[in-house]
Design a protein around this motif. Sequence first.
Motif, PDB file in Angstrom:
ATOM      1  N   ALA A  16      53.345  42.081  32.809  1.00 54.95           N
ATOM      2  CA  ALA A  16      52.568  41.486  33.914  1.00 54.95           C
ATOM      3  C   ALA A  16      51.833  42.616  34.750  1.00 54.95           C
ATOM      4  O   ALA A  16      50.714  42.354  35.507  1.00 54.95           O
ATOM      5  N   VAL A  17      52.903  43.503  35.002  1.00 52.00           N
ATOM      6  CA  VAL A  17      52.431  44.561  35.948  1.00 52.00           C
ATOM      7  C   VAL A  17      51.125  45.543  35.300  1.00 52.00           C
ATOM      8  O   VAL A  17      50.245  45.879  36.307  1.00 52.00           O
ATOM      9  N   GLU A  18      51.397  45.614  33.968  1.00 54.21           N
ATOM     10  CA  GLU A  18      50.243  46.488  33.305  1.00 54.21           C
ATOM     11  C   GLU A  18      49.026  45.568  33.355  1.00 54.21           C
ATOM     12  O   GLU A  18      47.912  46.207  33.504  1.00 54.21           O
ATOM     13  N   ILE A  19      49.068  44.442  33.224  1.00 54.40           N
ATOM     14  CA  ILE A  19      47.675  43.436  33.410  1.00 54.40           C
ATOM     15  C   ILE A  19      47.172  43.496  34.731  1.00 54.40           C
ATOM     16  O   ILE A  19      45.872  43.498  34.995  1.00 54.40           O
ATOM     17  N   ALA A  20      48.014  43.280  35.764  1.00 55.70           N
ATOM     18  CA  ALA A  20      47.650  43.467  37.216  1.00 55.70           C
ATOM     19  C   ALA A  20      46.713  45.014  37.413  1.00 55.70           C
ATOM     20  O   ALA A  20      46.028  44.889  38.190  1.00 55.70           O
ATOM     21  N   GLU A  21      47.531  45.958  36.952  1.00 49.95           N
ATOM     22  CA  GLU A  21      46.984  47.187  37.073  1.00 49.95           C
ATOM     23  C   GLU A  21      45.537  47.162  36.386  1.00 49.95           C
ATOM     24  O   GLU A  21      44.475  47.658  37.059  1.00 49.95           O
ATOM     25  N   ARG A  22      45.384  46.737  35.157  1.00 51.97           N
ATOM     26  CA  ARG A  22      43.990  46.696  34.489  1.00 51.97           C
ATOM     27  C   ARG A  22      43.117  45.866  35.187  1.00 51.97           C
ATOM     28  O   ARG A  22      41.908  46.275  35.542  1.00 51.97           O
ATOM     29  N   ILE A  23      43.581  44.606  35.779  1.00 51.99           N
ATOM     30  CA  ILE A  23      42.558  44.100  37.059  1.00 51.99           C
ATOM     31  C   ILE A  23      42.297  44.753  37.959  1.00 51.99           C
ATOM     32  O   ILE A  23      40.827  44.649  38.493  1.00 51.99           O
ATOM     33  N   GLY A  24      43.131  45.338  38.512  1.00 50.25           N
ATOM     34  CA  GLY A  24      42.744  46.001  39.948  1.00 50.25           C
ATOM     35  C   GLY A  24      41.724  47.261  39.435  1.00 50.25           C
ATOM     36  O   GLY A  24      40.768  47.418  40.249  1.00 50.25           O
ATOM     37  N   VAL A  25      41.808  47.806  38.411  1.00 47.47           N
ATOM     38  CA  VAL A  25      40.754  48.967  37.916  1.00 47.47           C
ATOM     39  C   VAL A  25      39.488  48.041  37.721  1.00 47.47           C
ATOM     40  O   VAL A  25      38.316  48.794  38.182  1.00 47.47           O
ATOM     41  N   ALA A  26      39.505  47.165  37.135  1.00 47.57           N
ATOM     42  CA  ALA A  26      38.263  46.501  36.714  1.00 47.57           C
ATOM     43  C   ALA A  26      37.509  45.947  37.816  1.00 47.57           C
ATOM     44  O   ALA A  26      36.280  46.057  37.778  1.00 47.57           O
ATOM     45  N   LEU A  27      38.207  45.532  38.917  1.00 47.14           N
ATOM     46  CA  LEU A  27      37.695  44.932  40.146  1.00 47.14           C
ATOM     47  C   LEU A  27      37.089  45.791  41.175  1.00 47.14           C
ATOM     48  O   LEU A  27      36.398  45.551  41.877  1.00 47.14           O
ATOM     49  N   SER A  28      37.519  47.104  40.861  1.00 46.52           N
ATOM     50  CA  SER A  28      37.236  48.118  41.887  1.00 46.52           C
ATOM     51  C   SER A  28      36.001  48.771  41.462  1.00 46.52           C
ATOM     52  O   SER A  28      35.296  49.818  42.443  1.00 46.52           O
ATOM     53  N   GLN A  29      35.341  48.471  40.405  1.00 42.71           N
ATOM     54  CA  GLN A  29      34.042  49.017  39.930  1.00 42.71           C
ATOM     55  C   GLN A  29      32.797  48.086  40.683  1.00 42.71           C
ATOM     56  O   GLN A  29      33.126  46.933  40.985  1.00 42.71           O
ATOM     57  N   PRO A  30      31.712  48.719  41.260  1.00 41.61           N
ATOM     58  CA  PRO A  30      30.737  48.323  41.568  1.00 41.61           C
ATOM     59  C   PRO A  30      30.171  46.821  41.082  1.00 41.61           C
ATOM     60  O   PRO A  30      30.005  46.755  39.964  1.00 41.61           O
ATOM     61  N   PHE A  31      29.693  45.891  41.920  1.00 42.74           N
ATOM     62  CA  PHE A  31      29.145  44.878  41.496  1.00 42.74           C
ATOM     63  C   PHE A  31      27.678  44.982  41.720  1.00 42.74           C
ATOM     64  O   PHE A  31      27.252  44.967  42.832  1.00 42.74           O
ATOM     65  N   ALA A  32      26.836  44.510  40.722  1.00 42.85           N
ATOM     66  CA  ALA A  32      25.364  44.570  40.781  1.00 42.85           C
ATOM     67  C   ALA A  32      25.017  42.815  41.286  1.00 42.85           C
ATOM     68  O   ALA A  32      25.492  42.090  40.764  1.00 42.85           O
ATOM     69  N   THR A  33      24.035  43.098  42.258  1.00 45.04           N
ATOM     70  CA  THR A  33      23.595  41.796  42.830  1.00 45.04           C
ATOM     71  C   THR A  33      22.074  41.350  42.295  1.00 45.04           C
ATOM     72  O   THR A  33      21.387  42.333  41.559  1.00 45.04           O
ATOM     73  N   ALA A  34      21.718  40.324  42.316  1.00 42.72           N
ATOM     74  CA  ALA A  34      20.557  40.088  42.147  1.00 42.72           C
ATOM     75  C   ALA A  34      19.146  40.562  42.663  1.00 42.72           C
ATOM     76  O   ALA A  34      18.009  40.864  42.244  1.00 42.72           O
ATOM     77  N   THR A  35      19.414  41.334  43.955  1.00 41.07           N
ATOM     78  CA  THR A  35      18.566  41.994  44.550  1.00 41.07           C
ATOM     79  C   THR A  35      18.600  43.813  44.079  1.00 41.07           C
ATOM     80  O   THR A  35      18.205  44.335  44.876  1.00 41.07           O
ATOM     81  N   ASN A  36      19.369  43.782  42.947  1.00 42.81           N
ATOM     82  CA  ASN A  36      19.609  45.159  42.514  1.00 42.81           C
ATOM     83  C   ASN A  36      20.537  46.164  43.379  1.00 42.81           C
ATOM     84  O   ASN A  36      20.243  47.245  43.146  1.00 42.81           O
ATOM     85  N   SER A  37      21.145  45.678  44.351  1.00 39.53           N
ATOM     86  CA  SER A  37      21.911  46.418  45.185  1.00 39.53           C
ATOM     87  C   SER A  37      23.434  46.508  44.497  1.00 39.53           C
ATOM     88  O   SER A  37      23.741  45.547  43.584  1.00 39.53           O
ATOM     89  N   GLU A  38      24.272  47.418  45.051  1.00 37.26           N
ATOM     90  CA  GLU A  38      25.480  47.254  44.647  1.00 37.26           C
ATOM     91  C   GLU A  38      26.509  47.124  45.752  1.00 37.26           C
ATOM     92  O   GLU A  38      26.290  47.544  46.756  1.00 37.26           O
ATOM     93  N   LEU A  39      27.703  46.269  45.410  1.00 38.75           N
ATOM     94  CA  LEU A  39      28.604  45.747  46.386  1.00 38.75           C
ATOM     95  C   LEU A  39      29.779  46.406  45.917  1.00 38.75           C
ATOM     96  O   LEU A  39      30.278  46.059  44.579  1.00 38.75           O
ATOM     97  N   PHE A  40      30.620  46.743  46.967  1.00 37.04           N
ATOM     98  CA  PHE A  40      31.946  47.339  46.462  1.00 37.04           C
ATOM     99  C   PHE A  40      33.079  46.312  46.991  1.00 37.04           C
ATOM    100  O   PHE A  40      33.014  46.132  48.130  1.00 37.04           O
ATOM    101  N   THR A  41      34.090  46.112  46.178  1.00 36.65           N
ATOM    102  CA  THR A  41      35.255  45.432  46.535  1.00 36.65           C
ATOM    103  C   THR A  41      36.483  45.783  45.876  1.00 36.65           C
ATOM    104  O   THR A  41      36.449  46.873  45.023  1.00 36.65           O
ATOM    105  N   SER A  42      37.708  45.088  45.988  1.00 35.35           N
ATOM    106  CA  SER A  42      38.716  45.199  45.284  1.00 35.35           C
ATOM    107  C   SER A  42      39.597  44.093  45.283  1.00 35.35           C
ATOM    108  O   SER A  42      39.163  43.026  45.689  1.00 35.35           O
TER     109      SER A  42
END
Length: 617
Positions: free
Chosen positions: A284-310
């Motif tokens: 479960a810890v390994e899966i949580a670590e994978r999720i953390g890495v995946a969601l730390s990457q920037p997200f593109a929006t409809a306005t072609n801007s990038e938003l960062f979160t975690s």
Amino acid sequence: MTAADPPTSEKVPVKDHQSESGFSSSEPRVVLGLSIRAQAGDLAQMVLETWEAGKTDSYSGDERVRQDVLRFVTSGNEQVVHFLLTGEVPTSDQVRSQSRSGRAAANESVSLGDLTKLYLYWRDAHLGFIREESQRLGLARSDSSLAIAAVRAGSDSSLVRVAKQFDVRRREVQAQLSEEQARLAHQAVHDALTGLPNRLFFLERLSQAVEAATRRSIRSAVLFIDIDRFKAINDVAGHAAGDDIIIGVAHRLREVLRPGDTVARLGGDEFVILCEDLDTDAGAVEIAERIGVALSQPFATATNSELFTSASIGISYVNAGDDPSLLIAQADSAMYMAKQQGRARFELYHPDFDRRTTRRAEIINGLHAALDNRELCLFYQPVKALTSDRVVAMEALLRWQHPTLGIVGPTEFIPVAEETGLIVEIGRWVLAEACTQCREWREDGFDAIAVSVNVSARQLAEPTFPSEVAQTLATTGLPASALTIEVTESVLVAEGSIGRAVLDELHALGIRLAIDDFGIGYSSLSYLARLPVDSLKVDRSFIAGLGSPGQDASIVTAIVELAHKLGLAVVAEGVETEAELGELRRAHCDEVQGYLLCRPATFDSLSRAGELGQRSS
């Protein structure tokens, strides 16, 4: 559909001395056919009147239905007459052509019951007329039997055809109903925005996992995921951008999870995952670590801007006999602790977390009454100019004296206030209180000391915020030049054009603007140079340890030099040692604040302790 299809017999034999119709005008069936034709109008009107008197329902567009019924009855008459005069069975094309009459009565605009009555009334009217005419004309029974058979056969076959049409429609409706029921059933257990399962679906799967743990000792875990600072993104960047983030998170979770894992959206920015058949708890810890890495990457929006979160993640393990709802609550509690420990991390559930969760609930409940009960107050921390060593400003810091919990630190209750939306009302009170007190100390002789107030992303997102600030200044009588509004760098990065518009309005009032926690928000000096800001407050992480072996001051020096070239003043936060202060002097930093200079306290306490210097004469 046709009202009267005669029996499919061969053409009636033609006798000598035929008429143009194909039969001798003295032939009994021809006589009967001509008589029906002569009375066709009366027969049609009688059928219509009988039907109108006996129909069960009323219909919109009754006149259109009436005319259609008349055409239908007339068409049926013509078929019977044609058969009696010629002995010819109507062709398929003729049947289809004649069936166009009465179309409104054959579709959904008329009920099946009333449509059946129409056929029966038509049949009974014609049978009665044929019998009466046969008797009046002295026709033999055999001469009228064919006409009676034609009417019965036509009526019966038409009724069967109509029933088939209604069956076709019934099957269509049933198919649509089944499809809609399936859609509603899917909707009942799935999230509309992401298509993921919802809480109801997840609880069912989790119940099965508990049963598997009880019967077969299968190891499973629940992961509770909350998107960090999502409310700030949603409020400032807009709900459309927030939806883009949620959809993107759902997509990435599907990608990083194993095929047998179940991910659901509980609502808002909360997701929960069931990881079954784990080899060890570490899985479960390994899966949580994978999720953390995946969601730390920037997200593109409809306005072609990038938003960062975690993401902050809490993990609870499934044991035999566990309550599914309690397992989710435990994972939620662990997630909250991950947020408390700095976000962008995971925590394993521990029973001690429950006490902290209870405290959080007390804080949420208490915040709603804190303002009304006068439990909030302001402390101030002086900001000194390094060139004169004089206090030039006071940063307002919020404190809460809870009636049962005691002093609650801002790091504990401010995030809760932001999550619940109470930060807007609290922030409004802080601004008014700080401006009022600043006016008072300036009137009391400390007229060179300004006040700084921190503003949240939710306040900046309020379209009326600049006008509220202007109204507060007018009400308290504080000059705009004596107020500095501090905005964190991360808020500006998330805000983009919205933040710029708000800052422009505030700057137009004559208020000074400062960027707080500079250096940790992924922005650049060139970006900030385009904003109407006056100063930068360098984050404590760049100041800590300055002057000690191995700690390079070049980053702070570079920030100061570049900021000065852009016309911005620099304030160093969190100064705690003389060595740090010395390095900041050598870097030509403009202003400093921190425990080395003065700890936060009420204004009266600071004044009595002589921390503010001499009053002006």
